[in-house]
Structures are given as C-alpha cells and as structure tokens.
Enzyme design. Structure first.
Site, PDB file in Angstrom:
ATOM      1  N   SER A 187      -8.193   2.663   2.755  1.00 44.41           N
ATOM      2  CA  SER A 187      -8.132   3.219   1.399  1.00 44.41           C
ATOM      3  C   SER A 187      -7.782   4.701   1.490  1.00 44.41           C
ATOM      4  O   SER A 187      -8.157   5.383   2.438  1.00 44.41           O
ATOM      5  CB  SER A 187      -9.485   3.026   0.737  1.00 44.41           C
ATOM      6  OG  SER A 187      -9.391   3.365  -0.610  1.00 44.41           O
ATOM      7  N   CYS A 236       9.848   5.200   1.000  1.00 43.28           N
ATOM      8  CA  CYS A 236      10.324   3.827   0.796  1.00 43.28           C
ATOM      9  C   CYS A 236       9.449   2.898  -0.028  1.00 43.28           C
ATOM     10  O   CYS A 236       9.987   2.110  -0.796  1.00 43.28           O
ATOM     11  CB  CYS A 236      10.601   3.197   2.151  1.00 43.28           C
ATOM     12  SG  CYS A 236      12.015   3.985   2.946  1.00 43.28           S
TER      13      CYS A 236
END
Ligand code: NAD
Ligand code: UGA
Length: 459
Positions: free
Chosen positions: A263, A271
C-alpha cells in the site's frame, strides 16, 4: 544481423544495451532525434539512472552498440527495426485524456517506409493499443515499394529501477506475429535474438493482437492490485486493521501471491495510468462501457489515494498548512530511478502548495530543474508567483527537514530508512509530524522519539 531501435529512452536504451551485451554477433544502433539524449548515452553520465546499467552499456558501447541521431542511416542498414518511442496520453482532440497519442509511432512508420531499401522486420516495442500493427503495416505498404515488411509486437515488461535484472532474467519475453509463413519466419528471427540468453520456454509467441493486448492487460492487472490494496488501506484506517498485516495474510495464499501488494500514497510512473486509460478508451471504442468503467475505477482509486493523503496532512496539522514548512522526502515515482513521470509526489506537492504550504523537497536522484518543471506542468504556479517563493529543493535531507512542521515520505528510497530520526526530530518544530506515504518506517520507534507519526492504512 543488424538491429536499429528508434527511441533512446527508458526502454530503448536499456533494452538495446542488453541485446548488444548478450549478442556479440549482432550490431545494435539506437537512434533518436533528441541530440542531448544521444550525447548523454555516449558520455559517462547516462541520461537515465538504473542500477547496473553503466556496466552493461560500457561493455558494449563502441563495439556492437551505438547511439546516434542518424535515424535514416540506422533504418536503412537494419534487418530488424524496433520502434520504442513514447506513446503518451493524448491531450487534444478526439480521445483527449484517455487515448494513446500515436503520432510518434506513425512518424517512425512513415520514416521507415520512406528510407527502407530492402525487406525489414518492424517490431513494436512501445506499448500500443491493440490493432496498431495493422496501421503500421498499412503505412509501410502504402509507400508502394516492392520490399516486404513484417510487423511484430514485442512489448517490454521491465520495471524502472530494476531494468537491468528484469532484462537479464525476464519472467517471459512476448512476441506476437502474423499467422503466415512470412510471419513465422519473422517471429523466429526475433526469438533467435532473445534465445542468446533467455531460456526458450520463457519466450512466448502469440498472434499480434494477443501480444499487443497482453501488455495493456499486464499493466492494468498490476495497477489494479495496488488500487485494491490501497482501497483496503482506507478501511484499515477506519477500523484499526494494519494494511501490511492484511497484505501479508492474503499474499501467503499462493493463488494471490505476495508481490505488488504494498500500500502506498498511490502508484506513479509513466505507464500505469496511461495504459489503463488507453484500455478504457479501447473498451469505450468497442462499445463495452461496463468493462471500461471497471478498469477506470483503478485510476479513480489511485487519484483518491493521493488526494486523501494530502487531506489527512492538512487535517492533522490543525486544518491549515498555510505558511508552514513541509519537508518532502522523495520525488521520484519509485526508488532507484530518477524518473518523476506521474510521480505521486508531483500531485501531493501541488495540493500542498495550493494550501499555501512552504514545500521543501529532497530526493537523492532528482534535480531541482526536474522538480520545478514537473510542478509547473501541473499548473502549480501562478504566472506572477515566483516559483522559488514556495518551493525549495535541497541537496541534504537534514537541511530539508530543519524547522519543518511535518516530514512527508513520498518515495521508498532505502536511505530514508537509515536517516537519524532523533536528529530530525530535534531540528523540527513541535509537535513534529511525520507522514509515511510508503510505509517504510517503524511508526512505534518514531513515536518513542516524540513524533506524531502516521502511515498508510496503519493504526
Ligand atoms: P521515453 O520518452 O523515455 O523515450 C522515447 C524516446 O523516443 C525519446 O527519447 C524521444 O526523443 C524518441 N522519439 C520520439 N519520436 C521519435 C522519432 N520520430 N524518431 C526518433 N526518436 C523519437 O519513453 P520510454 O519510457 O522509453 O517509453 C517508450 C515506450 O515503451 C512507451 O510506449 C512506453 O509505454 C513503453 N514502456 C515503457 C516502460 C518504462 O519503464 N518506461 C516499460 C515498458 C514499456
Ligand atoms: C511497471 C510494470 O511493473 C512493468 O512491468 C511495465 O513494463 C512498466 O510499468 C511499463 O509498462 O512502463 P514501473 O512503472 O517502472 O513498471 O514500476 P513499478 O515497480 O511497477 O511501480 C509502479 C508504481 O507503483 C510506483 O509508483 C510504485 O511505487 C508503485 N507500487 C508498486 C506500489 O505502490 N505498490 C506496490 O506494491 C508496487
């Protein structure tokens, strides 16, 4: 065998350096229109920072690896031409904000069509919408020459910061080709290049459309894992669960697997967002609104994660950061790269500046010029508002944190784990806040020192 690669960027440079390094019998020429970039590839200071890349480049450069701006010559002499130019999200016209801008790809195809004098294998290395190979083929054949072109798809799966190891031992190499005798022959020629060092069973061959779509899908799945765990991180904060413990507990299920469940303040990089939006656009184009909405949510969740991180900082600092020095540690989109494209740090800093904070930034590999350019591009600065007034970029983390109200970790650089946090605490204003946007620090230890410390999805 001669290879030419158009585009000396984060993909073209390292990929071609590895091919040259592994294949003494192949001459590799990387061409680009950006003179500065080519000059840097030919110097001691490469244009991109990647662990291990210097050695790979130095081993082959000048022997069978060349960097040059002579695009036409490179194309003319090559048997195989890789196209590895940028394919950013379109910012204008139809599809703005979602579709991939294919103008650089088309320019390359037209250039190849114009200057090629004999048969060529043209390889899509850039990440492209499914069915782009068809457009490239039509442009190549449109020149009306008697020579033959084969278009292959060979997407790149390297991640920045680990480019050299990823290229040296890829999980797989994917090659998509036309289902015909000539197509098979072209695929085999490219398989033979990789087979110099990649075990044959790791070289997958498919049809062109599967290969093109697999690249977009791979990035969408990877980004989706991050958005999924980030969604859970918010629930952790509301309930007292610890997101790292949850990630570990689910990741030990071999069907889920432990990787890509960290996380964070949000994913960045050139990208993930671009490729998901491209996938969304394609789904909309093909009349699949539910599929489009499903994947778009991955990007929405990522934006939400960045926004809520800043809101939390403001809320914790007594609902105002106006005029307060906030030290930002890390500006690159991940560790071990100097790349800042779509870095969450850009958006966090922008939002802090909009709250009139004084932002003090330190990153071991990102220079001041890049920081200011990135912040300018997202519309942070008013035209009459001197940039330097609210942003300062430091060479030393201890200088950046001096007299700060809060420290914010935005990149997981290893050196941030090793800093002397007692020393940092001593020089900060009190109460001293620390927000770990990467969950790399021991919050308990920081609290013992006296910090008011918080992480992502942490009690
Ligand atoms: P980049 O911007 O670093 O490099 C692209 C280069 O192409 C630039 O140096 C540019 O000057 C050059 N170029 C553009 N048009 C040209 C032309 N007509 N002739 C010659 N040179 C030209 O981009 P990148 O990060 O290397 O990405 C390239 C492609 O690879 C993109 O499609 C991207 O999605 C994909 N990709 C990137 C990564 C990554 O980690 N960065 C990984 C996998 C795939
Ligand atoms: C990603 C893919 O991992 C590559 O396979 C792909 O080739 C490439 O995109 C591409 O097409 O450009 P990259 O963006 O270089 O590579 O780096 P990643 O390691 O994927 O990290 C992307 C972002 O996600 C970073 O901001 C990183 O900090 C974040 N991240 C990653 C997390 O927040 N949590 C994780 O568990 C993993």
């Amino acid at each position: 065998m001669k290879i030419c690669c158009i585009g000396a960027g984060y993909v073209g440079g390292p990929t071609m350096a590895m091919i040259a390094h592994k294949c003494d019998d192949i001459q590799v020429t990387v061409v680009d229109i950006n003179e500065k970039r080519i000059a840097a590839w030919n110097s001691d200071e490469l244009p991109i920072f990647e662990p291990g890349l210097d050695d790979v480049v130095k081993h082959a450069r000048g022997k069978n690896l060349f960097f040059t701006t002579e695009v036409d010559k490179g194309i003319r002499e090559a048997d195989i031409i890789f196209i590895s130019v940028n394919t950013p999200t379109k910012t204008y016209g139809v599809g703005a904000g979602k579709a991939a801008d294919l103008k650089y790809i088309e320019l390359c195809a037209r250039r190849i069509a114009e200057v090629a004098e004999d048969d060529k294998i043209v390889v899509e290395k850039s990440t492209l919408p499914v069915r782009t190979a068809e457009s490239i083929r039509r442009i190549l054949e449109g020149a009306g020459k008697s020579i033959k072109f084969q278009v292959l798809s060979n997407p790149e799966f390297l991640a920045e910061g680990t480019a050299v190891e990823d290229l040296e031992a890829p999980d797989r190499v994917l090659i998509g080709g036309e289902d015909s005798e000539a197509g098979d022959k072209a695929v085999q020629a490219l398989v033979d290049v990789y087979a110099h060092w990649v075990p044959r069973e790791r070289i997958l061959t498919t049809n062109v459309w599967s290969s093109e779509l697999s690249k977009l899908t791979a990035n969408a799945f990877l980004a989706q894992r991050i958005s999924s765990i980030n969604a859970i991180s918010e629930l952790c904060e509301a309930t007292g669960a610890d997101v790292d413990q949850v990630a570990h507990a689910i990741g030990t299920d071999s069907r889920v697997g432990p990787k890509f469940l960290k996380s964070s303040v949000g994913f960045g990089g050139s990208c993930f967002q671009k490729d998901i939006l491209n996938l969304v656009y394609l789904c909309e184009h093909f009349g699949l609104p539910e599929v489009a909405a499903y994947w778009e949510q991955v990007v929405h969740m990522n934006d939400h994660q960045k926004e809520r991180f800043v809101k939390r900082i403001v809320r914790t600092l007594f609902n105002t950061v106006s005029g307060k020095k906030i030290a930002v540690l890390g500006f690159a989109f991940k560790k071990d790269t100097n790349d800042t494209r779509e870095s969450p740090a850009i958006y966090v800093c922008r939002d802090l500046l909009r709250e009139h904070a004084q932002v003090a930034i330190y990153d071991p590999k990102v220079n001041e010029e890049s920081v200011l350019r990135d912040l300018e591009e997202v519309g942070t600065f008013e035209p009459d508002n001197g940039k330097r007034k609210h942003v300062s970029v430091y060479q030393d983390p201890y200088e950046a944190v001096k007299d700060a109200h809060a420290v914010v970790i935005l990149t997981e650089w290893d050196e941030f784990r090793e800093l002397d946090y007692q020393r940092i605490f001593d020089t900060m204003l009190k109460p001293a806040f620390i927000f770990d946007g990467r969950n790399i620090l021991d919050l308990k230890e920081l609290r013992k020192i006296g910090f008011e410390a918080s992480g992502i999805g942490k009690p």
